[in-house]
Scaffold this active site. Structure first.
Site, PDB file in Angstrom:
ATOM      1  N   HIS A   1      42.305  46.355  25.215  1.00 60.75           N
ATOM      2  CA  HIS A   1      42.075  47.402  26.023  1.00 60.75           C
ATOM      3  C   HIS A   1      42.150  46.253  27.614  1.00 60.75           C
ATOM      4  O   HIS A   1      43.392  47.243  28.397  1.00 60.75           O
ATOM      5  CB  HIS A   1      41.153  48.111  25.683  1.00 60.75           C
ATOM      6  CG  HIS A   1      41.535  49.552  26.891  1.00 60.75           C
ATOM      7  ND1 HIS A   1      40.362  49.269  27.933  1.00 60.75           N
ATOM      8  CD2 HIS A   1      41.537  51.025  26.571  1.00 60.75           C
ATOM      9  CE1 HIS A   1      40.404  50.485  28.889  1.00 60.75           C
ATOM     10  NE2 HIS A   1      41.148  51.108  28.218  1.00 60.75           N
TER      11      HIS A   1
ATOM     12  N   CYS B   1      53.859  56.958  61.016  1.00 64.85           N
ATOM     13  CA  CYS B   1      52.819  55.691  60.678  1.00 64.85           C
ATOM     14  C   CYS B   1      51.611  56.134  60.839  1.00 64.85           C
ATOM     15  O   CYS B   1      50.609  55.620  60.660  1.00 64.85           O
ATOM     16  CB  CYS B   1      52.744  55.628  62.618  1.00 64.85           C
ATOM     17  SG  CYS B   1      51.821  56.232  63.505  1.00 64.85           S
TER      18      CYS B   1
END
Ligand code: ADP
Ligand code: MG
Ligand code: MG
Length: 877
Positions: free
Chosen positions: A455, A832
Site C-alpha cells: 500500500h 498570474c
C-alpha cells in the site's frame, strides 16, 4: 426501454470505462481478447449514482437485474450460490473510472456459510483450504462491510499462532482455521449484535451496498479532491467468481508490471506468493517471491503469463499492471490497467513507446500526468553529501526522490506537524488507506513491512512522495513512538533522511539540491513546446527564481511582485519614513533613497531574463504591513522622524483596517501617494534603459502592471503618473525605449467593465487569487477554517484557490476577454494567480484564448505540459 444496470464481462469493452469503471472495462476487454478471466458481471457507475439519488438504497429494479445476472453467471460457470454440490464463491470489488486507492477493500470468497464450507471441504479433499477461505471471508466482510476493524481478527490469529507455536498463517491447519472461523463469528456477533449473515444473496447485496457507500467515505473524498475526480462519477461494482490461489503449493497469486514502474525499464517486474490469496501479496504479511522465480516453480504457467503480458501491452500500447491467480496450475487474469508509475518512469516509458513505434510524440505527451512531474522538480540529495554519508539501513526504493525530516509515527502526527511547517518522515510498520492524509503531509514514508506493491509503495508513487518500504531490520515500537536501527534508537522528532530511489536510510540531515530537466524529461518537454499554443511565464521576484524558472522553460516573467523590494533591511527604514512623512516633498525624499536599490533589483531581473518580457507589478499590499510592531522599532522610528512615540503609535493605529484585503492597497496606494508609482516607474525605466544599452541584441520592453483596478478612471489616473514619469526619463536619457502599461483584472467590477478598461490598458493579467476571493466574497486566509465543512457537505468539491472555479470566476474571465479584445486588438492577456500552474486550470486558460499563463518556477514544466495537452485534446476533437 428500461435502463441496463448490469453487464456481463463479455458485454463490455475497454471504451466503456465511464459506465463500467476502469476495472470492469478492462475485465471485459481481457475477456474479448480471449484471456482466462473468471466470468462475472459489472454493476454500472450509474447504479451507484442512482443508489445515492434513491437515498442510499439499491432500488428494486437494480436488485432485480443483479439477481438476473447472478443466475447468468451461475449458468456460465456451472456453479450455484449456496449450492450443496457445486457452490459459487465470488469476489466483490469496487472500480471507479480512475483507480482510487481511497476506496473500499475487496471482499473475497463471498457465498460461504456453515453448509457451503463443509461441501467445499469434502468435495475438494482439502478442508484446510475450505476453512481458510471461510475465515478470510468472515474477516473481510466484517471489516469492509460492517467496519468491525481488522485488528480484532488479527489479534485472534496471532493468539492462535502463539498457542500453536507457529509464526506463519500457512502453518495453521484445517482445525485451527475452523476454530478461528468460529471465533471470528463470535467476534462479529459481539460487535454487531447479530449473527453473521449466512444467505449468500444477503451477503452479496450488503457487499454491493458497501462498495457504493465507500464512494463517499472521507478517504475517497480526499483522494478525489487531490486528483481532480468529480464526485458525480460514482463507482462500479465487479462481481467475479473466485480463482483460488490458496489451494496448496500448486496455487498462488501475484501482481506484475510489464515495465519497471519505478524506472520505466523494459522488463517484467512483479511478485507472487504460493498458497495465498490476492491481498496477501499486497499486505506484506509474508515476503513474496520475485516474478522471475515463477519460471522455476511453474515453468509452463510462467511462459503462458509472459505471453499474456506481451499481448496486453501491445493491445493497450502502454505499461500494464496486472493481477493474476494460479488455481491448481491454471492461470487466471483478474485485473489489468495502465500501471501507475513514477514521473521518471512515465517519461522513459513514453519516450520508449515512441522509439518502439507504438506511440506518436503527440500521444506520448498526452500520456503523462502533469501533476506527476512535481516529484521530478522536487529536490534530490546533494551528490557530494550523499557520497560522504553511510546508510544505516536499506529497504526497497519504492518511490523515488529524497526526503529529510523529523521522525513521526502516526499519520495524525504527520498531518499535524506538517501543518505547522515541520518536515517529517512518516515511519510505520505498514500503511493503510486511513493514513493517506498523513502520507501526503510527509516528505517521505518509511515502512518496515511490504514490497514494491505494498500500500505504502503504490500510494506514495501515486502522490509523488518519496518512499522506502520493507526495511525489515527496523525494530519498531509504535506504541512508544520509537524504533531501533543499526543499534541506535530513534525517537519522535529525530532527523532521518531516506532515498526513495536506492532505498537507503540515513541518520540525520542530508542536504538536498534542486532538480533539472534533462534526458527524457527534456525530450517530452521539447515535444510539448511544439504542440502548445499558450506561452508560459513565471511568477518571480528575484534573479535567482527567475534563473531557475528560465532553466525550467519560462518564457518571461508574468508577475514580479515588488513588495519585498521595500522590506529589505536597508530600505524598510526609508519606506517607513515615507509613511510617516507629512508632506509630498518629505515623501519624495524618503522614496528617493529606495530608488537606486529598486533600480538595481530590476536591472538584475532584466539581465536574468535576457530580453524576455518582464511584467512588474507596482506596490500592492496595505501600508500597515510595513510599519513596526515591536516597541523598540517604534522608538527607533520616532527618533529618526523627530516625532514622539505617541505620534508614531497614533499613526500606526490610523493605518489599522478592519478588512485589509479590501482596504487601502493596490492602485489605491498610488492614488493616495502618486510618489510611490513615480519612484517605481523611474526605477523600472532607468533599469531597462541601462540593460538595453548593455545588450543591443535584446529587446527590453518594460511591462508595468497596475494592481487592483476597479474603475477606468482609477487606471487613467495612475497611468498618467507612470507615462509622464517614464517619458521624462526616456527623454532625459535620450533613449528610445518602448514600454507598456497594463492592469491586473482581479476585481469583478474590472472584469465587467473590461471594455472601458481595455481602452487604457496594453494588457490584462488575471490575478485569480484576488479575483477568486473577491468573487466568492471570502478571504483566502480565512477560508481554510470552513472549507472542510464545505467539502463534507459537497457544497464544494475543490478548493477554489487551488483549482480555478470555471463556472463563476471563469465566466468573469471570459467576459473580460470578450469585452476587452474588440476594443483593443493589441491587448495581450495572461493569468498570474496560483491557478497558472494547475493543469485543469491551464486547460481552461487555453480554451478561453489567453496568451500566457504565469506560475511559480517549479510549476513551469507542469504548465508547459498541460498547455500542450490542452492543444492536443482540442486538435483531436
Ligand atoms: P485493488 O483494486 O485494491 O487491487 P482488487 O479488487 O483488484 O483490489 O482485489 C484485491 C485482491 O483480491 C487482488 O490481489 C485480486 O487479485 C484479488 N481478487 C479479486 N477478485 C478475485 C477473484 N475473483 N479471485 C481471486 N482473487 C481475486
Ligand atoms: Mg487490484
Ligand atoms: Mg492581487
Amino acid at each position: 426501454m428500461a435502463t441496463k444496470w448490469v453487464y456481463l464481462f463479455k458485454e463490455g469493452n475497454a471504451d466503456m470505462r465511464n459506465l463500467l469503471g476502469g476495472k470492469g472495462a478492462n475485465l471485459a476487454e481481457m475477456t474479448n481478447l480471449g484471456l482466462p478471466v473468471p466470468q462475472g458481471f459489472t454493476i454500472t457507475t450509474e447504479a451507484c449514482t442512482q443508489y445515492y439519488e434513491d437515498g442510499r438504497k439499491i432500488n428494486d429494479e437494480i436488485q432485480g437485474q443483479i439477481m438476473e445476472y447472478i443466475a447468468k453467471i451461475e449458468e456460465i460457470n456451472g456453479k450455484k450460490f449456496g449450492d450443496k454440490e457445486n457452490p459459487l464463491l465470488v469476489s466483490v470489488r469496487s472500480g471507479a473510472r480512475a483507480s482510487m486507492p481511497g476506496m473500499m477493500d475487496t471482499i473475497l470468497n463471498l457465498g460461504l456459510n456453515e453448509d457451503v464450507v463443509e461441501v467445499l471441504a469434502k468435495k475438494s479433499g482439502n478442508p484446510r483450504w475450505a476453512w481458510d477461505c471461510y475465515r478470510r471471508f468472515i474477516q473481510m466482510f466484517s471489516d469492509v462491510v460492517m467496519e468491525v476493524g481488522k485488528k480484532y481478527f488479527e489479534e485472534l490469529i496471532d493468539k492462535m499462532k502463539e498457542e500453536k507455536g507457529v509464526t506463519q498463517d500457512v502453518e495453521l491447519d484445517a482445525d485451527d482455521l475452523k476454530e478461528l472461523a468460529n471465533q471470528f463469528k463470535a467476534e462479529y456477533k459481539a460487535k454487531i449484535g447479530e449473527d453473521f449473515p449466512s444467505d449468500p444473496k444477503v451477503q452479496l447485496m450488503e457487499a454491493i451496498k458497501a462498495v457504493f457507500r465507500s464512494w463517499d467515505n472521507p478517504r475517497a473524498n480526499v483522494y478525489r479532491r487531490d486528483n481532480d475526480i468529480p464526485y458525480s462519477w460514482g463507482t462500479a461494482v465487479n462481481v467475479q467468481p473466485m480463482a483460488f490461489g490458496n489451494m496448496g503449493e500448486t496455487s498462488g497469486t501475484g501482481v506484475a508490471f510489464t515495465r519497471d514502474p519505478a524506472t520505466g525499464e523494459k522488463k517484467l517486474m512483479g511478485e507472487f506468493l504460493m498458497n495465498a490469496q490476492g491481498e496477501d501479496v499486497v499486505a506484506g504479511v509474508r515476503t513474496p517471491q520475485k516474478i522471475e522465480q515463477l519460471a522455476e516453480v511453474m515453468p509452463e504457467v510462467f511462459e503462458q503469463f509472459k505471453g499474456v503480458c506481451a499481448k496486453l501491452e501491445n493491445h493497450y500500447r502502454d505499461m500494464q499492471d496486472m493481477e493474476f491467480t494460479i488455481e491448481d496450475r491454471k492461470l487466471y487474469m483478474l485485473q489489468t490497467r495502465n500501471g501507475k508509475r513514477t514521473a521518471q518512469a512515465a517519461l522513459k516509458i513514453a519516450c520508449d513507446l515512441v522509439d518502439e513505434g507504438m506511440r506518436t510524440p503527440q500521444e506520448a505527451v498526452a500520456m503523462i500526468d502533469p501533476r506527476n512531474l512535481d516529484t521530478l522538480l522536487h529536490p534530490q540529495f546533494d551528490a557530494k553529501a550523499l557520497k560522504a554519508a553511510t546508510p544505516m539501513g536499506k529497504g526497497l526504493g519504492a518511490s523515488p526522490g529524497a526526503a529529510c525530516g523529523k521522525v513521526v509515527f502516526t499519520a495524525e502526527d504527520a498531518k499535524e506537524w506538517g501543518a505547522s511547517g515541520e518536515k517529517v518522515v512518516l515511519v510505520r510498520l505498514e500503511t493503510s488507506p486511513e493514513d493517506i492524509e498523513g502520507m501526503k503531509a510527509a516528505q517521505g514514508i518509511l515502512t518496515v513491512r511490504g514490497g514494491m506493491t505494498s500500500h505504502a509503495a503504490v500510494v506514495a508513487r501515486g502522490m509523488g512522495t518519496c518512499c522506502v518500504s520493507g526495511c525489515g531490520d527496523i525494530k519498531m515500537d509504535e506504541a512508544n513512538k520509537k524504533f531501533e536501527l543499526a543499534g541506535k534508537t530513534f525517537h519522535e522528532g529525530d532527523f532521518i533522511s531516506i532515498d526513495g530511489s536506492t532505498g537507503n536510510i540515513y541518520e540525520g540531515i542530508i542536504p538536498t539540491v534542486d532538480a533539472t530537466i534533462a534526458g527524457e524529461f527534456g525530450r517530452i518537454m521539447a515535444w510539448a513546446d511544439e504542440f502548445r499554443k499558450l506561452k508560459v511565464r513565471t511568477n518571480a521576484d528575484t534573479p535567482a527564481d527567475a534563473k531557475k524558472a528560465r532553466e525550467l522553460g519560462a518564457e518571461g516573467i508574468g508577475l514580479c511582485r515588488t513588495e519585498h523590494m521595500f522590506f529589505e533591511a536597508d530600505r524598510i527604514a526609508a519606506f517607513r519614513e515615507m509613511i510617516c512623512a507629512d508632506t509630498v516633498e518629505e515623501r519624495e525624499e524618503a522614496l528617493e533613497k529606495i530608488l537606486p536599490y529598486q533600480q538595481g533589483d530590476f536591472e538584475k531581473l532584466y539581465e536574468a531574463l535576457e530580453g524576455c518580457p518582464v511584467t512588474i507589478r507596482f506596490l500592492d499590499p496595505p501600508l500597515h504591513e510595513f510599519v513596526p510592531t515591536e516597541e523598540e522599532d517604534i522608538e527607533k522610528l520616532a527618533k529618526a522622524q523627530n516625532k514622539s512615540v505617541e505620534d508614531i503609535k497614533a499613526l500606526i493605529d490610523s493605518l489599522h483596517e478592519f478588512n485589509p484585503m479590501m482596504g487601502h492597497r493596490g492602485c489605491r496606494l498610488a492614488v493616495t501617494y502618486p510618489e510611490i508609482a513615480k519612484m517605481q516607474t523611474k526605477a523600472v525605466i532607468r533599469a531597462a534603459i541601462n540593460v538595453q544599452k548593455a545588450h543591443a541584441d535584446w529587446t527590453v520592453k518594460p511591462e508595468i502592471m497596475i494592481p487592483l483596478v476597479c474603475d477606468i478612471k482609477e487606471l487613467k489616473f495612475v497611468k498618467k503618473v507612470v507615462v509622464e514619469t517614464a517619458d521624462a526619463e526616456i527623454a532625459a536619457a535620450g533613449a528610445n525605449l518602448q514600454y507598456e502599461v497594463g492592469t491586473m483584472i482581479e476585481i469583478p467590477r474590472a472584469a465587467l467593465t473590461a471594455d472601458e478598461i481595455a481602452n487604457e490598458a496594453d494588457f490584462f493579467c488575471f490575478g485569480t487569487n484576488d479575483l477568486t476571493q473577491m468573487t466568492f466574497g471570502f478571504s483566502r486566509d480565512d477560508a481554510g477554517k470552513f472549507l472542510d465543512a464545505y467539502y463534507d457537505t459537497k457544497i464544494f468539491e475543490n478548493d477554489p484557490f487551488a483549482k480555478l472555479d470555471q463556472t463563476g470566476v471563469g465566466k468573469l474571465m471570459e467576459t473580460a476577454i470578450k469585452l476587452g479584445k474588440p476594443v483593443n486588438d493589441k491587448l495581450h492577456i495572461g493569468i498570474c494567480g496560483e491557478h497558472g500552474g494547475d493543469p485543469s486550470s491551464v486547460e481552461f486558460c487555453h480554451k478561453i484564448g489567453l496568451d500566457y499563463v504565469s506560475c511559480s518556477p517549479f510549476r513551469v514544466p507542469i504548465a508547459r505540459l498541460a498547455a500542450a495537452q490542452a492543444a492536443i485534446a482540442e486538435s483531436r476533437q
